[in-house]
Design a protein around this motif. Structure first.
Motif, PDB file in Angstrom:
ATOM      1  N   GLN A   1      55.848  14.342 -76.855  1.00 18.25           N
ATOM      2  CA  GLN A   1      56.524  13.468 -77.814  1.00 18.25           C
ATOM      3  C   GLN A   1      55.729  13.421 -79.108  1.00 18.25           C
ATOM      4  O   GLN A   1      55.097  14.415 -79.499  1.00 18.25           O
ATOM      5  CB  GLN A   1      56.770  12.076 -77.226  1.00 18.25           C
ATOM      6  N   GLY A   2      55.729  12.305 -79.812  1.00 15.59           N
ATOM      7  CA  GLY A   2      55.078  12.226 -81.108  1.00 15.59           C
ATOM      8  C   GLY A   2      56.083  12.352 -82.237  1.00 15.59           C
ATOM      9  O   GLY A   2      57.217  12.799 -82.045  1.00 15.59           O
TER      10      GLY A   2
ATOM     11  N   THR B   1      50.839   6.646 -84.064  1.00 15.21           N
ATOM     12  CA  THR B   1      49.391   6.511 -83.946  1.00 15.21           C
ATOM     13  C   THR B   1      48.902   7.327 -82.756  1.00 15.21           C
ATOM     14  O   THR B   1      49.679   7.705 -81.867  1.00 15.21           O
ATOM     15  CB  THR B   1      48.991   5.050 -83.744  1.00 15.21           C
ATOM     16  N   LEU B   2      47.603   7.601 -82.729  1.00 14.15           N
ATOM     17  CA  LEU B   2      47.026   8.319 -81.601  1.00 14.15           C
ATOM     18  C   LEU B   2      47.213   7.516 -80.308  1.00 14.15           C
ATOM     19  O   LEU B   2      47.473   8.099 -79.243  1.00 14.15           O
ATOM     20  CB  LEU B   2      45.547   8.590 -81.858  1.00 14.15           C
TER      21      LEU B   2
ATOM     22  N   LEU C   1      49.025   9.029 -76.932  1.00 18.98           N
ATOM     23  CA  LEU C   1      48.377   9.139 -75.628  1.00 18.98           C
ATOM     24  C   LEU C   1      49.209   8.462 -74.536  1.00 18.98           C
ATOM     25  O   LEU C   1      49.358   8.990 -73.428  1.00 18.98           O
ATOM     26  CB  LEU C   1      46.980   8.524 -75.686  1.00 18.98           C
ATOM     27  N   VAL C   2      49.757   7.292 -74.832  1.00 17.74           N
ATOM     28  CA  VAL C   2      50.585   6.576 -73.849  1.00 17.74           C
ATOM     29  C   VAL C   2      51.848   7.378 -73.546  1.00 17.74           C
ATOM     30  O   VAL C   2      52.268   7.494 -72.394  1.00 17.74           O
ATOM     31  CB  VAL C   2      50.924   5.172 -74.377  1.00 17.74           C
ATOM     32  N   ALA C   3      52.459   7.969 -74.596  1.00 14.65           N
ATOM     33  CA  ALA C   3      53.666   8.771 -74.383  1.00 14.65           C
ATOM     34  C   ALA C   3      53.362  10.010 -73.538  1.00 14.65           C
ATOM     35  O   ALA C   3      54.160  10.405 -72.677  1.00 14.65           O
ATOM     36  CB  ALA C   3      54.267   9.175 -75.724  1.00 14.65           C
ATOM     37  N   THR C   4      52.220  10.627 -73.768  1.00 20.14           N
ATOM     38  CA  THR C   4      51.842  11.793 -72.968  1.00 20.14           C
ATOM     39  C   THR C   4      51.664  11.412 -71.501  1.00 20.14           C
ATOM     40  O   THR C   4      52.068  12.159 -70.597  1.00 20.14           O
ATOM     41  CB  THR C   4      50.550  12.407 -73.519  1.00 20.14           C
ATOM     42  N   ALA C   5      51.072  10.253 -71.242  1.00 21.46           N
ATOM     43  CA  ALA C   5      50.907   9.791 -69.862  1.00 21.46           C
ATOM     44  C   ALA C   5      52.263   9.524 -69.217  1.00 21.46           C
ATOM     45  O   ALA C   5      52.480   9.835 -68.035  1.00 21.46           O
ATOM     46  CB  ALA C   5      50.046   8.534 -69.832  1.00 21.46           C
TER      47      ALA C   5
END
Length: 790
Positions: A429-430, A435-436, A440-444
């Motif tokens: 995503q992104g 924000t970073l 990170l939360v979306a990647t998890a």
């Protein structure tokens, strides 16, 4: 009352006693007829369809005269339904449920004295058991002759009782019967009590004395009251033959609390009834919660100006994971429709059978099927052209239904879409302005979604590759993970391993906060968001912390679980669909241990036990309550809730309540005036006028606590709705609520409705309140007023 027995026939006989009366009898018959069709015609009085006995040649009508009722049935030949030989009798089955338990045969006077006159003479038998439905026998098995006996203790309510019976044979033939009998006495006394009084009320309670004999009766009438004062409670009454008289007794209610009334008529009858006296002050409630994993000591401060009798403590004990699953299944379909909520509903419907089985319960297939159908329809609409974010929400719920080919294929397609969205650097995503921390939360989230589809070799390979690349992202940006929520998400969703996971656990533990009651939670730092850009609640963050710290010996998991259960609200859960999904996972992880056979729960104040109770395993599967008066709770005290043995799977909510004097107030520009009737009379309509001043364009909500025995005239309220002065109204628990539409600038608000008093005396009307929904800063209130009813 005497015990009676019913001799009847049928293999598998259902018996129910219900309160007599025209309305209830007719409603019961109509309900059964609608639900069972023509097979229940007997319940509506169709004598040709009544068949409650069984003989070798078929079902036969059987005599039912043992009630002593005129409505009985004679033996009569003939048959209906399937014939054939009767099956061998089965052993008699124990009753499954009794609707109301009778009091002990040897009961003491409810006022604390033995049931006997002061001079030592025997007093009248006391009636004190008044259920409206007192027996339900779903399975009564007959003997070889097609007969069975059901011993019954008839309640003390003097009325006409209606008996419904349904029967079926082994071959499937069905029949039904109806009869009735009267429960009465030659002469009896019947005090007419209100559902409640308010502290300070003085009322004249009617006491009816009935004579059903052919001779006039003269006897001593005595009314004793515990919890209030009574004036002129003793007198001699004369009742004509086949007649009745009504005597009025003055009762003065002091402080709040229970009141017990015992009325006796010589040595022929006595009856005990009770009601509550409500405090007139403003309620003040403090609530704390947690789990019973260990003794919990809570600091609660009671008000110094609490009204007499209003201080009470209430402990609710509820099953942890099982209670949450039950509550969620009951409420999830009624929640607002959104993608996360629909995905959660579909996931819950798919996982519920295994969850309930693990917790010792059995799922309702019909209810789960209905929930699955509704959730599937909503999810399919959202999945027509989903974004990656939507796919991460929907995939897990769709995969929870492997027997549904449509959902199974949808889940695989969504997982494939999420897996393809992973960038070469491992992130998922992104977008513009991200924000970073959010990335990170979306990647998890993406990693959790891809790992949900590992039922095939390809799925396992895809999940392993995705997780390795996602773990690399977390390892590279580990120094930038500063807040506890992001660290908890990375751990809970499986995006970190090894030393990286150890570092993240340390950061989660360091971010936890502890309360004075021993609970712990994970706060949310500013500018912290979920993958969807929304700010997570502390409940969701705490649930993530529970999942992140599983297996961590240093983690205060019981304290986190206590906080999590205390912030669960039946009907709403922990928030939106995302929060509820995570919260349920955390509750199941914490409270999966089976319940013990018996648990003793105590509530103590400063070491002194205030109330206690013992529950068995069956009872512990329901919400339980302990409640007791708690005088002397003013100031700060240490309250301890203890379970023996300690049970992590049980949550509790402790509430200390009191009532303090109302004070008139007006905030935010609201003005309120209420004018009651100048002279109210029993049985005559009276007017109540409300005058309101408020800023323009504000929806208003008015509430008035009504005096005891005062009923609102619905026609006058409906007229207000028709005229547009009121948009809605509601009456419950002795209070009236009116919803007032927004008004234009300077437009006066004046509303008038009618009430009907049913009790004479000096009665407290309770407080009046005006407010704007959702705006506690805009409010007005008036202290209680006094009504004189003649």
């Amino acid at each position: 009352m005497k015990q009676r027995s019913w001799l009847s026939g049928a293999v598998g006989l259902g018996v129910g006693f219900v309160l007599g009366g025209m309305t209830l009898a007719l409603v019961a018959g109509d309900m059964v007829r609608r639900s069972m069709g023509m097979s229940a015609a007997a319940l509506a009085g169709d004598s040709e369809s009544i068949a409650v006995g069984m003989a070798p040649g078929g079902l036969q009508r059987k005599a039912m005269k043992s009630f002593g009722s005129a409505n009985s049935y004679d033996d009569e030949g003939g048959s209906r339904g399937g014939g054939g030989e009767a099956a061998p009798p089965m052993p008699a089955a124990a009753p499954v449920a009794e609707m109301a338990a009778p009091p002990e045969p040897e009961m003491e006077d409810a006022l604390g004295d033995a049931v006997a006159d002061k001079d030592g003479a025997a007093a009248a038998p006391t009636r004190a058991w008044f259920p409206e439905t007192f027996l339900f026998e779903p399975l009564v098995v007959t003997d070889a002759n097609g007969q069975a006996t059901v011993p019954v203790r008839v309640p003390d309510r003097l009325t006409q009782w209606r008996v419904l019976a349904l029967a079926h044979s082994r071959s499937g033939a069905q029949a039904g019967a109806v009869t009735s009998f009267a429960g009465t006495l030659p002469t009896y006394v019947d005090p007419v009590l209100p559902p409640f009084l308010r502290a300070g009320d003085t009322v004249r309670l009617p006491v009816q004395v009935v004579n059903t004999t052919d001779k006039a009766v003269e006897a001593a009438l005595k009314v004793d009251v515990k919890g209030a004062q009574v004036e002129a409670g003793s007198r001699t009454v004369r009742v004509p033959a086949r007649g009745s008289v009504v005597e009025l007794v003055t009762v003065k209610a002091g402080g709040a609390g229970p009141v017990t009334v015992r009325a006796s008529l010589g040595d022929t009858d006595a009856v005990v009834r009770d009601f509550d006296v409500w405090a007139t002050g403003q309620p003040v409630v403090q609530t704390r919660g947690g789990s019973l994993a260990a003794p919990r000591t809570l600091s609660l401060t009671g008000p110094a100006d609490a009204q007499a009798g209003s201080e009470r403590v209430r402990l609710q004990v509820y099953p942890g994971a099982l209670g949450v699953v039950r509550a969620e299944l009951a409420a999830v379909e009624r929640r607002p429709v959104d993608v996360a909520g629909d995905a959660y509903a579909l996931l819950l419907a798919g996982q519920a059978p295994e969850l309930l089985k693990a917790l010792g319960e059995t799922a309702d297939p019909a209810a789960l099927k209905a929930l699955s159908l509704v959730a599937t329809q909503r999810v399919l609409r959202a999945a027509r052209a989903p974004s990656v974010d939507v796919a991460t929400r929907l995939a897990e719920g769709a995969l929870a239904h492997p027997d549904n080919p449509v959902l199974a294929r949808l889940g695989e397609r969504l997982v494939a879409q999420v897996a393809q969205a992973q960038r070469p650097d491992g992130t998922c995503q992104g977008g513009e302005g991200w924000t970073l921390q959010r990335l990170l939360v979306a990647t998890a989230d993406c990693a959790r979604t891809v790992r949900a589809a590992q039922g095939t070799p390809e799925g396992k390979q895809r999940a392993a590759a995705f997780t390795v690349r996602a773990s690399g992202v977390v390892e590279r940006y580990l120094p930038q993970v500063k807040d506890g929520y992001t660290a908890a998400v990375l751990l809970a969703e499986g995006a970190a391993e090894g030393s990286v996971a150890d570092t993240l656990r340390t950061r989660v533990r360091e971010a936890l906060k502890s309360g004075t009651d021993g609970t712990a939670w994970l706060p949310v730092e500013p500018d912290t968001v979920r993958a969807d850009g929304q700010v997570p609640s502390e409940a969701e963050a705490t649930a993530m912390a529970v999942l992140a710290l599983q297996g961590d010996a240093k983690a205060p998991l019981p304290d986190l679980g206590a906080w999590l259960l205390a912030h669960y609200t039946p009907g709403l859960g922990w928030g939106d669909g995302q929060a509820n999904r995570v919260g349920l996972r955390a509750a199941l992880a914490l409270f999966k241990a089976p319940l013990p056979a018996q648990v003793r729960v105590t509530v103590a104040r400063d070491g002194q036990v205030i109330t206690e109770g013992t529950y068995d395993t069956k009872a512990l599967r329901e919400v339980l309550a302990l409640e007791a008066a708690a005088p002397g709770s003013a100031g700060t005290h240490a309250w301890t809730v203890r379970a023996e043995p300690a049970v992590p799977g049980l949550g509790f909510s402790l509430a200390l309540s009191a009532a303090v004097p109302w004070k008139g107030e007006a905030k935010g520009g609201l003005q309120l005036a209420v004018t009651g009737p100048k002279e109210a009379r029993v049985g005559q309509l009276a007017n109540v006028r409300i005058q309101v001043g408020a800023p323009s364009s504000l929806p208003l909500r008015f509430q008035q606590d009504l005096p005891a025995g005062v009923q609102v005239d619905p026609a006058s309220l409906d007229a207000l709705v028709s005229s547009g002065q009121v948009t809605g109204w509601d009456v419950q628990d002795g209070a009236l609520s009116l919803s007032l539409a927004p008004r234009e600038q300077g437009a006066p608000v004046q509303v008038e409705f009618r009430v009907l008093p049913t009790l004479a005396g000096t009665l407290q009307a309770g407080a009046a309140r005006l407010g704007v929904p959702g705006r506690p800063d805009i409010t007005a209130s008036l202290p209680p007023s006094t009504w004189a009813v003649r």
